[in-house]
Write an enzyme that holds these catalytic residues in place. Structure first.
Site, mmCIF file in Angstrom:
data_model
loop_
_atom_site.group_PDB
_atom_site.id
_atom_site.type_symbol
_atom_site.label_atom_id
_atom_site.label_comp_id
_atom_site.label_asym_id
_atom_site.label_seq_id
_atom_site.Cartn_x
_atom_site.Cartn_y
_atom_site.Cartn_z
ATOM 1 N N HIS A 22 1.044 -1.424 0.073
ATOM 2 C CA HIS A 22 -0.373 -0.039 0.465
ATOM 3 C C HIS A 22 0.663 1.084 0.090
ATOM 4 O O HIS A 22 2.317 1.177 0.415
ATOM 5 C CB HIS A 22 -1.476 -0.106 1.234
ATOM 6 C CG HIS A 22 -0.374 -0.321 2.347
ATOM 7 N ND1 HIS A 22 0.110 0.876 2.354
ATOM 8 C CD2 HIS A 22 -0.563 -1.080 3.542
ATOM 9 C CE1 HIS A 22 1.074 0.320 4.158
ATOM 10 N NE2 HIS A 22 0.742 -0.767 4.429
ATOM 11 N N HIS A 25 4.079 1.337 2.170
ATOM 12 C CA HIS A 25 5.035 1.324 1.723
ATOM 13 C C HIS A 25 5.567 1.309 0.819
ATOM 14 O O HIS A 25 6.924 1.916 0.178
ATOM 15 C CB HIS A 25 5.240 -0.299 1.339
ATOM 16 C CG HIS A 25 4.008 -1.289 2.108
ATOM 17 N ND1 HIS A 25 3.125 -2.401 1.811
ATOM 18 C CD2 HIS A 25 4.081 -1.808 3.543
ATOM 19 C CE1 HIS A 25 2.524 -2.814 3.078
ATOM 20 N NE2 HIS A 25 3.946 -2.115 4.428
ATOM 21 N N CYS A 132 1.893 -10.196 20.054
ATOM 22 C CA CYS A 132 1.192 -9.496 18.892
ATOM 23 C C CYS A 132 0.903 -9.797 17.052
ATOM 24 O O CYS A 132 2.696 -9.728 17.114
ATOM 25 C CB CYS A 132 1.023 -7.503 18.303
ATOM 26 S SG CYS A 132 0.317 -7.152 16.923
ATOM 27 N N CYS A 135 2.607 -7.284 14.925
ATOM 28 C CA CYS A 135 4.154 -7.004 15.281
ATOM 29 C C CYS A 135 4.670 -7.739 14.504
ATOM 30 O O CYS A 135 6.692 -7.381 14.430
ATOM 31 C CB CYS A 135 4.473 -6.273 16.571
ATOM 32 S SG CYS A 135 3.789 -4.427 16.372
ATOM 33 N N CYS A 149 -3.073 -3.699 20.831
ATOM 34 C CA CYS A 149 -1.576 -3.094 20.404
ATOM 35 C C CYS A 149 -1.674 -1.700 19.828
ATOM 36 O O CYS A 149 -3.232 -1.787 19.507
ATOM 37 C CB CYS A 149 -0.987 -3.934 19.616
ATOM 38 S SG CYS A 149 0.183 -3.822 18.447
ATOM 39 N N HIS A 152 -1.466 -2.099 16.627
ATOM 40 C CA HIS A 152 -3.077 -3.419 15.426
ATOM 41 C C HIS A 152 -3.739 -3.545 16.478
ATOM 42 O O HIS A 152 -4.003 -4.278 17.306
ATOM 43 C CB HIS A 152 -2.170 -4.164 15.079
ATOM 44 C CG HIS A 152 -0.885 -4.724 14.368
ATOM 45 N ND1 HIS A 152 0.313 -3.802 14.409
ATOM 46 C CD2 HIS A 152 -0.694 -4.457 13.199
ATOM 47 C CE1 HIS A 152 1.602 -4.552 13.688
ATOM 48 N NE2 HIS A 152 1.082 -4.488 11.996
ATOM 49 N N LYS A 298 -6.489 6.069 10.298
ATOM 50 C CA LYS A 298 -5.180 4.839 10.197
ATOM 51 C C LYS A 298 -5.875 4.454 8.846
ATOM 52 O O LYS A 298 -6.632 3.804 8.623
ATOM 53 C CB LYS A 298 -4.859 3.749 11.226
ATOM 54 C CG LYS A 298 -3.724 3.525 11.221
ATOM 55 C CD LYS A 298 -3.553 2.514 12.982
ATOM 56 C CE LYS A 298 -2.589 1.795 12.952
ATOM 57 N NZ LYS A 298 -2.307 0.640 11.316
ATOM 58 N N LYS A 301 -7.691 -2.378 6.736
ATOM 59 C CA LYS A 301 -8.289 -2.827 5.930
ATOM 60 C C LYS A 301 -10.356 -2.996 6.414
ATOM 61 O O LYS A 301 -10.869 -2.489 5.631
ATOM 62 C CB LYS A 301 -8.068 -4.571 6.177
ATOM 63 C CG LYS A 301 -7.011 -5.630 4.826
ATOM 64 C CD LYS A 301 -7.602 -6.237 5.094
ATOM 65 C CE LYS A 301 -7.148 -7.714 3.244
ATOM 66 N NZ LYS A 301 -6.636 -8.530 3.207
HETATM 67 N N1 MSP Z 1 8.840 -6.947 7.497
HETATM 68 C C1 MSP Z 1 8.735 -5.800 8.806
HETATM 69 C C2 MSP Z 1 10.222 -5.185 8.394
HETATM 70 C C3 MSP Z 1 11.806 -5.686 8.336
HETATM 71 S S1 MSP Z 1 13.279 -4.984 7.912
HETATM 72 C C4 MSP Z 1 14.473 -5.735 8.797
HETATM 73 C C5 MSP Z 1 8.077 -4.782 8.276
HETATM 74 N N2 MSP Z 1 6.985 -4.466 7.603
HETATM 75 S S2 MSP Z 1 6.042 -3.988 7.148
HETATM 76 O O1 MSP Z 1 5.152 -3.894 5.737
HETATM 77 O O2 MSP Z 1 4.867 -4.178 8.269
HETATM 78 O O3 MSP Z 1 6.331 -2.503 7.106
HETATM 79 C C6 MSP Z 1 7.016 -1.560 7.687
HETATM 80 C C7 MSP Z 1 6.862 -0.342 7.377
HETATM 81 O O4 MSP Z 1 6.180 -0.132 6.280
HETATM 82 C C8 MSP Z 1 6.909 1.327 7.965
HETATM 83 O O5 MSP Z 1 8.413 1.098 8.915
HETATM 84 C C9 MSP Z 1 7.073 1.820 6.920
HETATM 85 O O6 MSP Z 1 8.572 1.762 6.096
HETATM 86 C C10 MSP Z 1 6.268 1.956 5.877
HETATM 87 N N3 MSP Z 1 5.033 1.627 6.513
HETATM 88 C C11 MSP Z 1 3.562 1.473 6.695
HETATM 89 N N4 MSP Z 1 2.702 2.227 6.431
HETATM 90 C C12 MSP Z 1 3.142 3.440 6.723
HETATM 91 C C13 MSP Z 1 2.609 5.052 7.093
HETATM 92 N N5 MSP Z 1 1.159 4.343 7.544
HETATM 93 N N6 MSP Z 1 2.850 5.403 6.773
HETATM 94 C C14 MSP Z 1 4.289 6.046 6.936
HETATM 95 N N7 MSP Z 1 5.521 4.450 6.550
HETATM 96 C C15 MSP Z 1 4.419 3.439 6.680
HETATM 97 O O7 MSP Z 1 7.967 -4.234 9.973
#
Ligand code: MSP
Length: 473
Positions: A22, A25, A132, A135, A149, A152, A298, A301
């Site tokens: 999304h 990312h 969780c 996380c 959490c 979440h 936030k 889904k």
């Molecule tokens: N798999 C772990 C990361 C392991 S790295 C060794 C993870 N993955 S995640 O798919 O949950 O990605 C989290 C990351 O996605 C956040 O740290 C950020 O970089 C990005 N973001 C996800 N949602 C976001 C927002 N709403 N706003 C800003 N960044 C966001 O955690």
């Protein structure tokens, strides 16, 4: 080492493959892309390594695969491919795409943990806590609000008691504290470093690095009844990548790890401790940006407000999508975005801003039949862009380019070139072409396609007004 020969290694988090990508990312990945492109222009392509990828093990992914009636491997293959497709659509210039199910990585993780085990940094113990799955970790008290959490709130917490292997995080946290104080690595923005310092000073527990009930993972080399905790597996991707891809070893240590604040703890303390334990040099900068909401909520889904970046790309194109995301709120802080605001910003900054300026200057050149054989190529960045990028403020860097655009537009109005006689007009247009080529060069890391289009238009011998580069919406 001089600036040219030094290397730059930038990473994004590797994203979980429990669901499609999304715009959260996309946001971090766009920022990483900006840093990679910026440094390639300064240091040369061969001195930059931009790594992204997917985090494919663990219960979160296994549960998702099950709910789709697919094997974890098939499911991860599909979602991981969605990420690669998205990065292609978004014109993300990563050098390698990492997958934690790569057998070469699995082997490196096992060897890494075996070394920790042999050195006495891992022991077996019972653990009970609230886990969780969102996380993928046991939560501490400050991470639980109203029995849920903080990240979440809709994911039920699971009370788990397990016999696991633990890593002596507590011992290493003191060494990490020293390293932060010595500034051998930096956590940015500074207020995040303060948070981490106070959390470490508040006392650290050792961390479980294996799971007994999760089969979708890398088996521990000395006890195959347990798999490696998904976070340890994932963090090691940054290290494995320099070992498994050819000619990447010279990039260690990483120059910049990018992420949002949700996963800073793992990157700022657990990661450094794992590295210190095996005597490996620490990364230079850990940057945790903020979290953005959509229309104040936030992204989730259950609320049905998740924005697929592909929809934005279809509507606006990859450059505009990048621009809209990075310029919507300040990098490092939390922010809010909305599709309505995007439309307004697209029209004001892109269609009426850079789009209009390019059309205006090209038209002036075309109607006066300007001879553009003597322009000077531009291949560097304006001082303001350099200043902000050095301070890890890509949003300010892009703002400074929009200031050049606005000043330029205003100057054309003041100059009234259409009233100038031929010789003076030639000199004026020559300076205009110079100015617009500077803007094109500055834009390269941020809006690479636009930068290329503008350079091509204003490097022609006879400049022609192009079709609108950002049509009004
Ligand atoms: N798999 C772990 C990361 C392991 S790295 C060794 C993870 N993955 S995640 O798919 O949950 O990605 C989290 C990351 O996605 C956040 O740290 C950020 O970089 C990005 N973001 C996800 N949602 C976001 C927002 N709403 N706003 C800003 N960044 C966001 O955690």
């Amino acid at each position: 080492m001089n600036e040219k020969s030094s290397t730059f290694y930038v990473t994004t988090p590797i994203y979980y493959v429990n669901d499609k990508p999304h715009i959260g990312h996309a946001y971090t990945t766009i920022i990483a892309d900006i840093f990679a492109r910026y440094h390639r222009k300064i240091k040369g392509k061969e001195n930059v390594f931009f790594l992204t990828g997917t985090d494919e093990h663990g219960s979160k992914v296994a549960e998702s695969a099950k709910s789709h009636n697919l094997s974890p491997q098939k499911f991860t293959d599909n979602i991981s491919e969605e990420y690669r497709k998205l990065w292609k659509n978004l014109d993300i210039s990563y050098d390698e795409f990492f997958r934690t199910t790569d057998w070469r990585h699995e082997k490196i993780v096992q060897d890494y943990l075996q070394q920790l085990y042999d050195n006495g940094y891992i022991y077996k113990a019972k653990y009970k806590g609230l886990y969780c799955v969102g996380c993928e970790k046991f939560l501490s008290f400050d991470e639980i609000i109203n029995d849920a959490c903080i990240y979440h709130p809709n994911t039920a917490l699971v009370e788990q008691e397990e016999e696991n292997y633990f890593f002596k995080l507590k011992d290493f946290s003191l060494l990490v504290l020293d390293e932060i104080k010595k500034q051998s690595y930096k956590i940015l923005p500074p207020e995040r470093e303060k948070e981490i310092l106070s959390k470490i000073n508040g006392g650290i527990n050792d961390i479980s690095i294996s799971r007994s009930g999760v089969s979708w993972g890398i088996p521990l080399p000395w006890d195959s009844s347990q798999t490696v905790y998904v976070w340890v597996d994932a963090l090691l991707n940054y290290y494995s990548a320099t070992k498994i891809y050819p000619n990447r070893e010279k990039f260690w240590p990483p120059s910049l790890h990018l992420m949002a604040k949700d996963i800073l703890w793992f990157h700022a303390l657990v990661w450094e401790s794992l590295l210190l334990a095996n005597k490996i040099e620490l990364p230079k900068i850990i940057f945790a940006h903020g979290f953005f909401t959509i229309n104040g909520q936030k992204m989730s889904k259950s609320l049905g407000n998740i924005i697929d970046p592909n929809t934005l790309i279809e509507e606006y194109g990859s450059d505009a999508t990048k621009y809209l995301l990075i310029s919507s709120f300040s990098f490092g802080n939390d922010g809010d975005i909305s599709l309505e605001k995007f439309k307004g910003k697209y029209n004001s900054d892109l269609a009426n801003g850079i789009g209009n300026l390019v059309a205006r200057v090209a038209k002036l050149c075309e109607t006066s039949n300007f001879d553009n054989t003597n322009n000077t190529p531009v291949n560097n960045f304006s001082a303001e862009v350099v200043k902000w990028m050095n301070q890890y403020k890509p949003d300010e860097a892009i703002k400074s380019i929009w200031k050049l655009i606005a000043d330029f537009d205003r100057d054309i109005g003041d100059d009234k070139p259409w009233k100038l006689e031929s010789d003076k007009l030639k000199i004026k247009l020559h300076s205009y072409v110079g100015r617009i080529l500077i803007i094109a060069s500055d834009l390269e890391p941020f809006l690479p396609k636009t930068s290329d289009i503008i350079s091509k238009i204003f490097n022609q011998k006879k400049i022609r007004k192009p079709d609108s580069i950002f049509p009004r919406k």
